[in-house]
Write an enzyme that holds these catalytic residues in place. Structure first.
Site, PDB file in Angstrom:
ATOM      1  N   ASP A  67      11.012  57.483   1.067  1.00 57.06           N
ATOM      2  CA  ASP A  67      10.316  58.047  -0.211  1.00 57.06           C
ATOM      3  C   ASP A  67      11.126  59.055  -0.447  1.00 57.06           C
ATOM      4  O   ASP A  67      10.912  59.591  -1.358  1.00 57.06           O
ATOM      5  CB  ASP A  67       9.033  58.027  -0.178  1.00 57.06           C
ATOM      6  N   LYS A  91       4.452  61.762  -6.528  1.00 63.85           N
ATOM      7  CA  LYS A  91       5.426  60.318  -7.616  1.00 63.85           C
ATOM      8  C   LYS A  91       3.945  58.990  -7.806  1.00 63.85           C
ATOM      9  O   LYS A  91       2.646  59.490  -6.461  1.00 63.85           O
ATOM     10  CB  LYS A  91       6.758  59.408  -6.520  1.00 63.85           C
TER      11      LYS A  91
HETATM   12  O1  C5P Z   1       9.960  55.931   6.275  1.00 63.83           O
HETATM   13  P1  C5P Z   1       8.279  56.152   6.141  1.00 63.83           P
HETATM   14  O2  C5P Z   1       8.058  56.973   7.442  1.00 63.83           O
HETATM   15  O3  C5P Z   1       8.226  56.887   5.036  1.00 63.83           O
HETATM   16  O4  C5P Z   1       7.594  54.975   6.175  1.00 63.83           O
HETATM   17  C1  C5P Z   1       6.004  54.918   7.130  1.00 63.83           C
HETATM   18  C2  C5P Z   1       6.155  53.630   7.366  1.00 63.83           C
HETATM   19  O5  C5P Z   1       5.933  52.693   6.799  1.00 63.83           O
HETATM   20  C3  C5P Z   1       7.243  52.641   8.478  1.00 63.83           C
HETATM   21  O6  C5P Z   1       6.633  52.918   9.726  1.00 63.83           O
HETATM   22  C4  C5P Z   1       6.600  51.596   8.104  1.00 63.83           C
HETATM   23  O7  C5P Z   1       5.544  51.528   8.975  1.00 63.83           O
HETATM   24  C5  C5P Z   1       6.099  51.587   6.477  1.00 63.83           C
HETATM   25  N1  C5P Z   1       6.914  51.085   5.083  1.00 63.83           N
HETATM   26  C6  C5P Z   1       7.121  49.858   6.017  1.00 63.83           C
HETATM   27  N2  C5P Z   1       8.343  49.472   4.410  1.00 63.83           N
HETATM   28  C7  C5P Z   1       8.919  50.027   3.602  1.00 63.83           C
HETATM   29  C8  C5P Z   1       8.762  51.347   4.521  1.00 63.83           C
HETATM   30  C9  C5P Z   1       7.241  51.898   4.931  1.00 63.83           C
HETATM   31  O8  C5P Z   1       7.431  48.900   6.406  1.00 63.83           O
HETATM   32  N3  C5P Z   1      10.154  49.876   2.737  1.00 63.83           N
END
Ligand code: C5P
Length: 314
Positions: free
Chosen positions: A144, A16
């Site tokens: 995501d 994406k």
């Molecule tokens: O959910 P995901 O594993 O993709 O997120 C990775 C990191 O990105 C999270 O641990 C956080 O530090 C950051 N993040 C965030 N806010 C979001 C999505 C991700 O701070 N909405």
């Protein structure tokens, strides 16, 4: 969805770009509140799964996957979540992930792998998860991952995992310029927090998407969308990888170039062009300059079965 266990499946899940990515303040759970518009693009992860005695994951494909191991990825965690739905032991499965989406590139490749693995394990083990349950498991795996299941063009709020479809007409021609080295998503969010604390970039109280973005998507109008592209993580990604900003400037000077931005948390640069034809030409031009470049289009569907073979037909 499939009916009953099958012995082999092929699931395709898209990468994406974020057409708009507005980041609010950091919440107590460490996540930032987002308002983002995702668009799934035609660069796909291909996940093949076979019934097997043991559990195994293998990464292959045209990009360097040597840094990935079977148990440190979302693929393993996705399989564990589906296995937990069976309530018993972790059943065997052989998963081969053919990776095309850059690793740690800001294009949701790991999330696409996870979404495809949820579908593959559900089919191979005959779990019969409802769409709602698949969505719940996806949200547990990462912000995501639900979008990788959904595909198309969607508004994501909350952590980016609360989705609503966005009406889009026509198609948008993008050029993706991946980097040799990745950026860690938490590091980019951390850099944004630092830059905000030092007053280097604006610090909005709540995130939002310019309504014009929805109008441009509804019209299928890339020229209108080009000037509306926005990513709050871009300044942080460029701060950690300044050479990417130089490359974006070089791309902007190419003939018939579009408007570039960092995709998600970067460092992949996504360039929105006037059409798929322009995207193909620009990608050729960027490659001639010695950089990797891939012409893609969006929106495309989310994770889906390409082929599955019921066990009794083998
Ligand atoms: O959910 P995901 O594993 O993709 O997120 C990775 C990191 O990105 C999270 O641990 C956080 O530090 C950051 N993040 C965030 N806010 C979001 C999505 C991700 O701070 N909405």
């Amino acid at each position: 969805m499939t009916h009953g266990p099958v012995s082999m499946v092929h699931v395709r899940a898209p990468g994406k770009v974020n057409v708009a990515l507005s980041v609010g303040p950091k919440a107590d759970d460490g996540y930032h509140e987002l308002a983002t518009v995702f668009q799934a693009v035609s660069l796909y992860e291909e996940v093949y799964a076979h019934a097997a005695r043991e559990f195994s994951v293998e990464f292959t494909g045209p990009i360097d996957t040597s840094g990935l191991t079977s148990d440190d990825t979302l693929v393993h965690r996705a399989a564990q979540l589906v296995a937990a739905e069976l309530g018993g032991e972790f059943p065997g499965i052989r998963i081969v992930v053919e990776k095309h989406v850059p690793i740690a590139g800001g294009m949701g490749g790991g999330s696409a792998d996870a979404a495809a693995t949820l579908l593959a394990c559900d089919a191979i083990w005959g779990v019969g998860l409802s769409k709602e349950r698949l969505w719940e498991l996806a949200a547990k795996l990462g912000a995501d991952v639900p979008f990788a299941l959904q595909g198309g063009t969607s508004l994501g709020v909350g952590r980016g995992d609360v989705l609503s479809p966005v009406l889009t007409t026509g198609e948008f021609g993008w050029v993706l310029v991946p980097s040799e080295s990745g950026l860690s998503t938490p590091a980019v969010y951390g850099e944004l927090d630092r830059m905000r604390a030092e007053g280097l970039v604006p610090n909005p109280e709540s995130p939002g998407v310019n309504p014009e973005v929805f109008a441009a998507l509804r019209e299928g109008n890339p020229s209108r969308l080009c000037v509306l592209l926005h990513n709050d993580l871009q300044a942080a990604a460029y701060s950690l990888a300044p050479e990417r900003e130089q490359l974006a400037r070089w791309i902007a000077d190419r003939p018939n170039s579009g408007v570039s931005m960092i995709s998600g948390s970067g460092p992949t640069i996504a360039v929105l062009t006037e059409s798929r034809m322009y995207a193909a030409e620009l990608a050729r031009d960027i490659r001639a300059g010695g950089h990797r470049a891939i012409a893609v289009h969006g929106p495309v569907p989310g994770a889906h079965f390409v082929h599955d073979t019921p066990a009794d037909e083998l």
